[in-house]
Design an enzyme around this catalytic site. Structure first.
Site: not given
Ligand SMILES: [Zn+2]
Length: 191
Positions: A80-83, A121, A149, A151
């Protein structure tokens, strides 16, 4: 071209991360960790250096079949590009040919090109659909992704069983309700 051409730079980032955690990067168990972690990250993001044209090369065939082609339960792993934490699950892909079909093994390869990056996603779903639509110029494409996910599982809300479903319907899959319903019922069945 490969992503992370400067693997040594990534190694030193990981070494620094280990130090920032309060760990000793020179203790026996960790000596080789920066190098291993850098290589693992390079592998998990190798989609950046892959070329769709090369992958589908020689695997597109003329065909007068105009029935739905489905490849389901394609396993994938992404970050995931956030975490920068893994999300993983299954991709289901269907298309309706318009004079051309693609070798079936190529569809999981296309999934990997976009999954092996930092991603969300929703974007992964759209990129797979648009790629197949543009390569085959087909009458329609449907892509559904079910994923978990880490995260969400390991941090934050810590909901271990939450999964997320995204879909993208183009062409006939968007316009024709029966086509879309057929696809959705076929991916739910076990056959
Ligand atoms: Zn994430």
């Amino acid at each position: 071209m490969s992503n992370f051409n400067d693997l040594k730079a990534i190694e030193s980032l990981y070494r620094n991360l280990i130090i920032q955690m309060g760990e000793n990067p020179d203790r026996e168990g960790l000596v080789k960790t920066p190098k291993r972690a850098a290589k693992a990250m390079q592998y998990m993001t190798k989609g950046y250096s892959e070329n769709i044209d090369k992958i589908v090369n020689n695997a597109i065939f003329l065909s007068d079949n105009d029935e739905m082609v489905i490849v389901k339960n394609i396993e994938f792993y992404s970050l995931c590009e956030h975490h920068i934490l893994p999300f993983f699950g299954k991709v289901h892909v269907a298309y309706i040919p318009n004079g051309k079909v693609i070798g079936l093994s190529k569809i999981p390869r296309i999934v990997d090109v976009f999954a092996r990056r930092i991603q969300i996603q929703e974007t992964l779903t759209v990129q797979i659909a648009e790629c197949i639509m543009s390569i085959l110029d087909c009458k329609g494409v449907g892509v559904v992704i079910d994923a978990k996910h880490t995260c969400m599982m390991m941090r934050g809300v810590e909901k271990q069983n939450a999964s997320m479903t995204t879909s993208r319907m183009q062409g006939l899959f968007r316009k024709d309700e029966r086509t879309r319903a057929e696809f959705l019922s076929l991916i739910k069945s076990n056959y």
